[in-house]
Write an enzyme that holds these catalytic residues in place. Structure first.
Site, PDB file in Angstrom:
ATOM      1  N   GLU A  28      -1.246  -4.699   3.219  1.00  0.00           N
ATOM      2  CA  GLU A  28      -1.512  -3.836   4.278  1.00  0.00           C
ATOM      3  C   GLU A  28      -1.160  -4.294   5.659  1.00  0.00           C
ATOM      4  OE1 GLU A  28      -5.405  -2.113   3.959  1.00  0.00           O
ATOM      5  OE2 GLU A  28      -4.898  -1.027   2.123  1.00  0.00           O
ATOM      6  N   THR A  41      -1.502   2.662  -8.305  1.00  0.00           N
ATOM      7  CA  THR A  41      -2.556   3.662  -9.124  1.00  0.00           C
ATOM      8  C   THR A  41      -1.895   4.361 -10.174  1.00  0.00           C
ATOM      9  OG1 THR A  41      -4.057   3.570  -6.920  1.00  0.00           O
ATOM     10  CG2 THR A  41      -4.678   5.179  -8.901  1.00  0.00           C
ATOM     11  N   SER A  44      -5.116   6.584  -2.393  1.00  0.00           N
ATOM     12  CA  SER A  44      -4.843   5.128  -2.463  1.00  0.00           C
ATOM     13  C   SER A  44      -6.032   4.331  -2.974  1.00  0.00           C
ATOM     14  CB  SER A  44      -4.616   4.576  -1.038  1.00  0.00           C
ATOM     15  OG  SER A  44      -4.577   3.290  -1.071  1.00  0.00           O
ATOM     16  N   SER A  45      -6.135   3.529  -3.962  1.00  0.00           N
ATOM     17  CA  SER A  45      -7.196   2.781  -4.310  1.00  0.00           C
ATOM     18  C   SER A  45      -7.739   1.618  -3.333  1.00  0.00           C
ATOM     19  CB  SER A  45      -6.711   1.885  -5.595  1.00  0.00           C
ATOM     20  OG  SER A  45      -6.275   2.606  -6.760  1.00  0.00           O
ATOM     21  N   GLY A  89      -2.303  -3.448  -2.434  1.00  0.00           N
ATOM     22  CA  GLY A  89      -1.192  -3.856  -1.908  1.00  0.00           C
ATOM     23  C   GLY A  89      -1.418  -4.432  -0.541  1.00  0.00           C
ATOM     24  N   ASN A 120      -0.894   7.423   1.406  1.00  0.00           N
ATOM     25  CA  ASN A 120      -0.903   8.314   0.473  1.00  0.00           C
ATOM     26  C   ASN A 120      -2.284   8.852   0.137  1.00  0.00           C
ATOM     27  OD1 ASN A 120      -2.299   6.939  -1.878  1.00  0.00           O
ATOM     28  ND2 ASN A 120      -1.156   5.442  -1.436  1.00  0.00           N
ATOM     29  N   SER A 127       0.641  -1.435  -0.041  1.00  0.00           N
ATOM     30  CA  SER A 127       0.063   0.215  -0.061  1.00  0.00           C
ATOM     31  C   SER A 127       0.741   1.227  -0.059  1.00  0.00           C
ATOM     32  CB  SER A 127      -0.987  -0.028   1.276  1.00  0.00           C
ATOM     33  OG  SER A 127      -1.792   1.161   1.276  1.00  0.00           O
ATOM     34  N   GLY A 128       0.626   2.214  -0.784  1.00  0.00           N
ATOM     35  CA  GLY A 128       1.512   3.366  -0.795  1.00  0.00           C
ATOM     36  C   GLY A 128       2.634   3.305  -1.924  1.00  0.00           C
TER      37      GLY A 128
END
Length: 641
Positions: free
Chosen positions: A476, A184, A242-243, A474, A239, A179-180
């Site tokens: 997490e 995306t 984030s999706s 991602g 971020n 994640s981050g």
């Protein structure tokens, strides 16, 4: 994970010390005395149990016990900073990290490892994605061989596009990372490149304009991004965009290379975010865009929505982050309105969509009466204030029907025998939240359906090629992840919080739980992707080496004491983590399914107890003794409770 290395421009040493002279011709190694920290050093002497090294950063000589440290070979200086990791002599954690670090310090965020591209998020805007760069990496414009340019996401897109046309075979691009990491944005760069080169290369203008009504196909494909981002992305701790869902995008091309349309599949929308966000995070963008962008709407429609400009007035937004952010909700709302129009959403449909969004905000402010403030007391009805009135008006339901849905649970014993059971105030509040999540999920699904209808008219009747992009969420791992209000089961097994006695409305549902069910699913998906990565990159390569008679040495952790000249690659297989999750009948998912189909709906405590009893033999499972209602899964990327 950290990889401490000496500064790029370090001070030269005179080598007057004998140990310095010895180090000059010694073996270059990485030393790990603590988890996830690798330090460069030079070996000056070694025995069976000890090794003498000079640390590269401090020039201090140390004698280390091999029983307490990990020592692995370091690549020669000539190989450091290579653009392709497969050219490294030693391909393991410290050497990979060091190579990526060197390239990053020189402004190179992309590195190849064979057909795979590694990207490091620069956390700033780089001027390497313009039209000039697209044309640079478009192989049809090159006078030199493809692959001669530095690693870039455009090179991956171009290789996929060329292979699709050359071999007449469908292609896939997988975008994965924690994640981050920037997935995306990477997906948008891929789509932009493919849309641009398909347009510029197409020699059949009639074909390229086929299936276009209000906008060209390329514009519709690109406009689908801001639309789905508005309803599916949010600010997180990692971020600002984030999706919160996974998506699989099919881009359909004619055999002449023209982009004809596309289709999008979505996975695991994080609907729990609608009603609750972790500290420092926000709800989905569209809620803030609507509130700040009201000036862009017709005055009579604004009056109908009856929204306050202060987000603190809404329960579903009041805990959102107010810190530093790069988000401009006014501009975002303008892009969303443009995207709605581009994909064929009519003005009436647009107003209906925004009406549902506003209705969800008002629904969060609905309060239930009953008892003397005790959440366990029976819910009598809805408090008489503005929120229920707004909800009923916007969602076009009667007050009695809304009150019945929130405060009662209907049990169907037989086809002719059904009765209503009163809920507690806490259960009624969680039912309200479950309704909000269900509404938003249906709305998101409707938008995806309309986007697909716009991108894919009549496509099934045509023979096309396609390049697919999988933008998966991602891994997490947050120290204090919020708890989903619909917890682990809901009576009907679909996780939407609308079942009976399901753990979505009892006194044991507590905010601040470390891991929610959706997070567990996301990490499980990433475990499967990691397994595929290992199969593709390492195991298949190993089989090819063996088939060709190339000396290959597989090791879990390389050792300095190994004198073999074989090609050495260290990797770990994550099958144990996957077996813990999906094994039958003792895996976590099997136990969860069993708990969900119980007539009583099960409970968090019973689920945790059964998991602790049945999974204790798995190597990737840990159950803390003092916290009997929790357990830890040791994923390949970290431990999550």
């Amino acid at each position: 994970m950290s990889c401490r290395c000496p500064p790029t421009a370090s001070k030269k040493h005179s080598m007057s010390d004998p140990s310095e002279v010895a180090a000059a011709s010694a073996a270059r190694v990485w030393i790990s005395e603590e988890v996830d920290v690798w330090l460069p050093a030079d070996v000056v002497h070694r025995t069976k149990h000890h090794v003498d090294v000079i640390m590269s950063d401090t020039r201090v000589r140390k004698t280390l016990s091999l029983a307490n440290v990990v020592v692995v070979p370091r690549n020669p200086p000539a190989l450091e900073g290579t653009h392709d990791l497969v050219t490294l002599q030693f391909l393991d954690e410290p050497n990979i990290l060091h190579n990526l670090k060197i390239r990053y310090e020189h402004g190179e965020i992309y590195t190849n490892t064979g057909p795979i591209l590694i990207a490091i998020n620069p956390w700033k805007t780089l001027d390497i994605y313009s039209t000039d760069y697209i044309e640079l990496y478009d192989a049809s414009n090159l006078d030199k061989e493809p692959g001669s340019l530095p690693p870039h996401v455009y090179a991956v897109a171009d290789a996929s596009y060329r292979a699709m046309l050359r071999d007449s075979k469908d292609q896939s691009i997988l975008v994965s990372g924690e994640s981050g990491a920037g997935k995306t944005e990477t997906t948008k760069f891929l789509m932009r490149f493919l849309a641009y080169v398909s347009s510029s290369r197409s020699q059949n203008v009639t074909s390229r304009m086929l299936h276009v009504k209000d906008a060209v196909t390329e514009e519709k494909v690109l406009d689908s991004n801001p639309l789905l981002e508005a309803f599916g992305n949010a600010k997180t701790l990692r971020n600002d965009n984030s999706s919160r869902f996974g998506k699989y995008i099919d881009l359909h091309f004619g055999h002449d290379g023209a982009l004809l349309g596309g289709a999008i599949q979505t996975y695991l929308l994080e609907k729990a975010r609608v009603v609750q966000q972790a500290a420092g995070e926000r709800n989905f963008h569209i809620f803030y865009q609507l509130i700040t962008g009201l000036s862009l709407l017709d005055s009579s429609f604004k009056g109908k929505l009856d929204l306050d400009s202060d987000t603190e007035q809404y329960r579903y937004l009041m805990h959102s982050s107010n810190g530093e952010s790069t988000i401009d909700d006014d501009k975002g709302f303008a892009r969303t309105l443009k995207a709605l129009d581009s994909v064929g959403i009519t003005a009436e449909e647009r107003d209906n969509i925004l009406t549902v969004v506003a209705g969800i905000l008002h629904l969060g402010n609905v309060e239930v009466s009953g008892g003397q403030g005790d959440q366990k007391e029976q819910a009598f009805g809805l408090l008489d204030h503005d929120a229920p009135t707004h909800v009923c008006s916007l969602l076009q339901v009667g007050r009695d029907a809304l009150e019945l849905a929130l405060c009662r649970r209907r049990i169907v014993a037989t086809a002719d025998d059904q009765y209503d059971v009163a809920l507690s105030r806490m259960q009624a509040n969680h039912t309200r939240d479950a309704l909000a999540k269900a509404l938003y999920t249906r709305l998101f699904s409707f938008l995806v359906m309309r986007v697909n209808a716009s991108l894919n008219p009549g496509m099934k009747a045509k023979r096309t090629l396609k390049t697919s992009v999988l933008d998966i969420f991602g891994f997490e791992f947050f120290d204090q992840e919020y708890a989903a209000a619909d917890e682990h089961c809901d009576g009907d097994g679909d996780g939407d919080g609308d079942g009976d006695g399901d753990g979505d409305g009892d006194e044991n549902d507590v905010e601040g739980s470390t891991g929610a069910f959706e997070q567990f699913c996301i990490n499980y998906a990433n475990e499967k992707l990691q397994q595929y990565f290992v199969e593709f990159v390492f195991k298949l390569e190993q089989a090819e080496y063996i088939a060709e008679g190339i000396d290959w040495q597989q090791v879990e952790q390389l050792s300095l004491l190994s004198s073999s000249n074989a090609s050495q690659v260290g990797f770990s297989d994550n099958r144990a983590s996957i077996e813990l999750i999906e094994a039958k009948p003792k895996g976590i998912l099997a136990i969860l399914n069993e708990e969900c189909i119980l007539p009583s709906g099960g409970s968090d405590q019973d689920f945790a107890r059964k998991v602790r009893e049945k999974c204790e033999g798995f190597p990737c499972f840990f159950a803390p003794k003092l916290q009997t209602d929790s357990f830890t899964v040791k994923h390949y990327a970290g431990e999550v409770r």
